[in-house]
Design a protein around this motif. Sequence first.
Motif, PDB file in Angstrom:
ATOM      1  N   GLY A  66     -17.159   1.927  -6.490  1.00 44.62           N
ATOM      2  CA  GLY A  66     -16.402   1.373  -7.608  1.00 44.62           C
ATOM      3  C   GLY A  66     -14.945   1.767  -7.591  1.00 44.62           C
ATOM      4  N   GLY A  67     -14.447   2.280  -6.492  1.00 43.41           N
ATOM      5  CA  GLY A  67     -13.036   2.654  -6.401  1.00 43.41           C
ATOM      6  C   GLY A  67     -12.851   3.974  -5.681  1.00 43.41           C
ATOM      7  N   GLY A  68     -11.584   4.304  -5.416  1.00 44.46           N
ATOM      8  CA  GLY A  68     -11.280   5.621  -4.880  1.00 44.46           C
ATOM      9  C   GLY A  68     -10.705   5.684  -3.481  1.00 44.46           C
ATOM     10  N   ALA A  69     -10.449   4.542  -2.848  1.00 50.83           N
ATOM     11  CA  ALA A  69      -9.887   4.582  -1.495  1.00 50.83           C
ATOM     12  C   ALA A  69      -8.552   5.317  -1.475  1.00 50.83           C
ATOM     13  CB  ALA A  69      -9.714   3.166  -0.952  1.00 50.83           C
ATOM     14  N   SER A  70      -7.744   5.103  -2.509  1.00 52.21           N
ATOM     15  CA  SER A  70      -6.428   5.741  -2.560  1.00 52.21           C
ATOM     16  C   SER A  70      -6.547   7.251  -2.560  1.00 52.21           C
ATOM     17  CB  SER A  70      -5.666   5.286  -3.810  1.00 52.21           C
ATOM     18  OG  SER A  70      -5.389   3.916  -3.750  1.00 52.21           O
ATOM     19  N   LEU A  71      -7.450   7.777  -3.386  1.00 52.69           N
ATOM     20  CA  LEU A  71      -7.593   9.224  -3.481  1.00 52.69           C
ATOM     21  C   LEU A  71      -8.213   9.811  -2.220  1.00 52.69           C
ATOM     22  CD1 LEU A  71      -8.690   9.545  -7.210  1.00 52.69           C
ATOM     23  CD2 LEU A  71      -6.481  10.111  -6.202  1.00 52.69           C
ATOM     24  N   ILE A  72      -8.949   8.984  -1.464  1.00 55.43           N
ATOM     25  CA  ILE A  72      -9.470   9.442  -0.180  1.00 55.43           C
ATOM     26  C   ILE A  72      -8.335   9.486   0.850  1.00 55.43           C
ATOM     27  CG2 ILE A  72     -11.025   8.869   1.732  1.00 55.43           C
ATOM     28  CD1 ILE A  72     -12.879   7.558  -0.363  1.00 55.43           C
ATOM     29  N   LEU A  73      -7.413   8.518   0.761  1.00 54.92           N
ATOM     30  CA  LEU A  73      -6.343   8.400   1.749  1.00 54.92           C
ATOM     31  C   LEU A  73      -5.152   9.317   1.475  1.00 54.92           C
ATOM     32  CD1 LEU A  73      -6.373   4.517   2.174  1.00 54.92           C
ATOM     33  CD2 LEU A  73      -7.122   6.215   3.859  1.00 54.92           C
ATOM     34  N   ILE A  74      -4.971   9.753   0.214  1.00 55.31           N
ATOM     35  CA  ILE A  74      -3.823  10.614  -0.120  1.00 55.31           C
ATOM     36  C   ILE A  74      -3.751  11.858   0.761  1.00 55.31           C
ATOM     37  CG2 ILE A  74      -2.939  12.224  -1.875  1.00 55.31           C
ATOM     38  CD1 ILE A  74      -3.388  10.098  -3.966  1.00 55.31           C
ATOM     39  N   PRO A  75      -4.849  12.625   0.893  1.00 54.01           N
ATOM     40  CA  PRO A  75      -4.755  13.826   1.747  1.00 54.01           C
ATOM     41  C   PRO A  75      -4.389  13.510   3.193  1.00 54.01           C
ATOM     42  CG  PRO A  75      -6.742  13.901   0.391  1.00 54.01           C
ATOM     43  CD  PRO A  75      -6.187  12.517   0.267  1.00 54.01           C
ATOM     44  N   ILE A  76      -4.859  12.347   3.703  1.00 51.10           N
ATOM     45  CA  ILE A  76      -4.541  11.956   5.082  1.00 51.10           C
ATOM     46  C   ILE A  76      -3.057  11.634   5.214  1.00 51.10           C
ATOM     47  CG2 ILE A  76      -5.017  10.281   6.912  1.00 51.10           C
ATOM     48  CD1 ILE A  76      -7.808   9.905   5.670  1.00 51.10           C
ATOM     49  N   LEU A  77      -2.537  10.824   4.282  1.00 51.67           N
ATOM     50  CA  LEU A  77      -1.125  10.440   4.331  1.00 51.67           C
ATOM     51  C   LEU A  77      -0.204  11.634   4.102  1.00 51.67           C
ATOM     52  CD1 LEU A  77      -1.283   7.037   2.400  1.00 51.67           C
ATOM     53  CD2 LEU A  77      -0.883   7.370   4.845  1.00 51.67           C
ATOM     54  N   ASN A  78      -0.661  12.609   3.303  1.00 53.04           N
ATOM     55  CA  ASN A  78       0.142  13.811   3.069  1.00 53.04           C
ATOM     56  C   ASN A  78       0.434  14.554   4.365  1.00 53.04           C
ATOM     57  OD1 ASN A  78       0.640  13.734   0.316  1.00 53.04           O
ATOM     58  ND2 ASN A  78      -1.240  14.799  -0.219  1.00 53.04           N
ATOM     59  N   LEU A  79      -0.451  14.397   5.363  1.00 56.79           N
ATOM     60  CA  LEU A  79      -0.267  15.070   6.645  1.00 56.79           C
ATOM     61  C   LEU A  79       0.698  14.331   7.565  1.00 56.79           C
ATOM     62  CD1 LEU A  79      -4.025  15.938   7.395  1.00 56.79           C
ATOM     63  CD2 LEU A  79      -2.263  17.484   6.489  1.00 56.79           C
ATOM     64  N   ILE A  80       0.962  13.043   7.253  1.00 56.12           N
ATOM     65  CA  ILE A  80       1.749  12.211   8.172  1.00 56.12           C
ATOM     66  C   ILE A  80       3.177  12.001   7.680  1.00 56.12           C
ATOM     67  CG2 ILE A  80       1.834  10.004   9.392  1.00 56.12           C
ATOM     68  CD1 ILE A  80      -1.185   9.745   8.905  1.00 56.12           C
ATOM     69  N   ILE A  81       3.338  11.760   6.373  1.00 59.18           N
ATOM     70  CA  ILE A  81       4.660  11.457   5.805  1.00 59.18           C
ATOM     71  C   ILE A  81       4.922  12.357   4.591  1.00 59.18           C
ATOM     72  CG2 ILE A  81       4.787   9.067   6.605  1.00 59.18           C
ATOM     73  CD1 ILE A  81       3.718   8.166   3.912  1.00 59.18           C
ATOM     74  N   PRO A  82       6.189  12.465   4.151  1.00 61.06           N
ATOM     75  CA  PRO A  82       6.498  13.279   2.963  1.00 61.06           C
ATOM     76  C   PRO A  82       5.741  12.784   1.730  1.00 61.06           C
ATOM     77  CG  PRO A  82       8.501  12.738   4.159  1.00 61.06           C
ATOM     78  CD  PRO A  82       7.397  11.945   4.802  1.00 61.06           C
ATOM     79  N   THR A  83       5.408  13.707   0.829  1.00 58.54           N
ATOM     80  CA  THR A  83       4.622  13.373  -0.372  1.00 58.54           C
ATOM     81  C   THR A  83       5.278  12.276  -1.201  1.00 58.54           C
ATOM     82  OG1 THR A  83       3.821  15.659  -0.464  1.00 58.54           O
ATOM     83  CG2 THR A  83       3.564  14.344  -2.449  1.00 58.54           C
ATOM     84  N   SER A  84       6.615  12.275  -1.284  1.00 56.45           N
ATOM     85  CA  SER A  84       7.308  11.285  -2.106  1.00 56.45           C
ATOM     86  C   SER A  84       7.176   9.866  -1.566  1.00 56.45           C
ATOM     87  CB  SER A  84       8.800  11.653  -2.233  1.00 56.45           C
ATOM     88  OG  SER A  84       9.406  11.671  -0.945  1.00 56.45           O
ATOM     89  N   LEU A  85       6.814   9.703  -0.271  1.00 62.11           N
ATOM     90  CA  LEU A  85       6.663   8.374   0.334  1.00 62.11           C
ATOM     91  C   LEU A  85       5.218   7.892   0.336  1.00 62.11           C
ATOM     92  CD1 LEU A  85       9.050   8.703   3.433  1.00 62.11           C
ATOM     93  CD2 LEU A  85       9.576   7.798   1.163  1.00 62.11           C
ATOM     94  N   VAL A  86       4.289   8.798   0.034  1.00 57.67           N
ATOM     95  CA  VAL A  86       2.865   8.441   0.028  1.00 57.67           C
ATOM     96  C   VAL A  86       2.564   7.302  -0.951  1.00 57.67           C
ATOM     97  CG1 VAL A  86       0.547   9.278  -0.573  1.00 57.67           C
ATOM     98  CG2 VAL A  86       2.034  10.652   0.899  1.00 57.67           C
ATOM     99  N   PRO A  87       3.106   7.327  -2.215  1.00 58.16           N
ATOM    100  CA  PRO A  87       2.813   6.232  -3.145  1.00 58.16           C
ATOM    101  C   PRO A  87       3.170   4.852  -2.600  1.00 58.16           C
ATOM    102  CG  PRO A  87       3.777   8.062  -4.336  1.00 58.16           C
ATOM    103  CD  PRO A  87       3.892   8.392  -2.868  1.00 58.16           C
ATOM    104  N   PHE A  88       4.279   4.741  -1.837  1.00 57.76           N
ATOM    105  CA  PHE A  88       4.677   3.439  -1.293  1.00 57.76           C
ATOM    106  C   PHE A  88       3.640   2.932  -0.289  1.00 57.76           C
ATOM    107  CE2 PHE A  88       6.741   0.927   2.045  1.00 57.76           C
ATOM    108  CZ  PHE A  88       7.260  -0.114   1.289  1.00 57.76           C
ATOM    109  N   SER A  89       3.249   3.786   0.663  1.00 50.57           N
ATOM    110  CA  SER A  89       2.261   3.379   1.667  1.00 50.57           C
ATOM    111  C   SER A  89       0.940   2.989   1.016  1.00 50.57           C
ATOM    112  CB  SER A  89       2.016   4.526   2.657  1.00 50.57           C
ATOM    113  OG  SER A  89       3.143   4.754   3.459  1.00 50.57           O
ATOM    114  N   LEU A  90       0.501   3.790   0.057  1.00 48.68           N
ATOM    115  CA  LEU A  90      -0.751   3.498  -0.635  1.00 48.68           C
ATOM    116  C   LEU A  90      -0.681   2.161  -1.357  1.00 48.68           C
ATOM    117  CD1 LEU A  90      -1.851   6.872  -2.277  1.00 48.68           C
ATOM    118  CD2 LEU A  90      -3.053   5.588  -0.508  1.00 48.68           C
ATOM    119  N   THR A  91       0.442   1.917  -2.010  1.00 51.93           N
ATOM    120  CA  THR A  91       0.567   0.717  -2.838  1.00 51.93           C
ATOM    121  C   THR A  91       0.583  -0.547  -1.991  1.00 51.93           C
ATOM    122  OG1 THR A  91       1.782   1.993  -4.490  1.00 51.93           O
ATOM    123  CG2 THR A  91       1.913  -0.395  -4.660  1.00 51.93           C
TER     124      THR A  91
END
Length: 343
Positions: free
Chosen positions: A23-48
């Motif tokens: 019922g949801g949650g892909a973003s919260l699964i992907l946040i920790p992965i993206l945090n390892l690749i790009i700066p935290t401030s850019l994670v919302p853009f990639s996710l969105t």
Amino acid sequence: MVITIFLLFVGAILAFWISAICGGGASLILIPILNLIIPTSLVPFSLTVGTFTSSASRIVAFRKSVHWKIFFWFVPFSIPAVLLGAYLIKYINPIYLQLIVALLLISNVPQLFLSKKEQDKEEKSSPKYVLAIIGFLAGFVSGITGAIGLLFNRFYLKYGLTKEEIIATRAANEIILHLIKLVIYIILGLYSKNALLLGLTIAMASVVSAYTVKYILPFMSDFLFRKIGYGAMVISGIVLLTSSSEKIINQDKVQLYTVAKGDKNETTLKWRNSDLVLEYALDDGLEIERPIDSSELPENLLQKYNQLLPKYDVIHLEKVFKIGEDGYEFYCIKDKKLTKLEF
């Protein structure tokens, strides 16, 4: 980078499959992965970028299951909130909000142990003002972190919707927010070429997931769907808590250590440039001590401090907090000898 993109693509497909089933949650699964690749401030853009495409795909795939009452009360209140959240991302470190989100997700542990009868009893339609509040909070959190996902999944699960209605209604509620966030992030300059590339990778994975998951859902009962949903919330909370805590510890230089001093145990928490000392003694009980500047002393102790200052090489000050009373400690050093004064 090619290997990173491939692994992200495969991981995102799995995340969106899990997201649909839960019922949801892909973003919260992907946040920790993206945090390892790009700066935290850019994670919302990639996710969105990815979640906007995911919402669009799910609306097309499950268009007949949208619950329009929720949509018309959710969206109008979420739009100003997402504008506020996206604006504040320049001034608020998203990692701290991620930590709060993680704790809220973990709080769903009791839901895992409810029976079908107890779970059915909890399901009920919410008043319209609750829909408006949920919409506002979802928009605000989404604006800062780039994710809505599992945090508000509990609301949908308790509303009594079917699994198809949850997927379709969430997608309809969120697609407008995602579009607004993309525009705001671009205006604020919160994007990069790498962030866009990662976002498009997630977007392609979301399309593949949306059109394949339709063949999985019919084999699941609504009860199992809900159990998996709550389980995913708890697991995502633990993962997000671990990753965000580690990042806070590293960026803020958080340290915790304990020293035994006679009959006392003194635990010091270092955060950024501040110390917080927890001291326990058998006769005095628990004390919390905080280093302070002389300007924080009350007038009578400030006069005492000024009188003592010429007599010592240096004086360190601490404010002491006890249950029912506060106090101050002067650590006066002269020729490498320490004199402790308590007030």
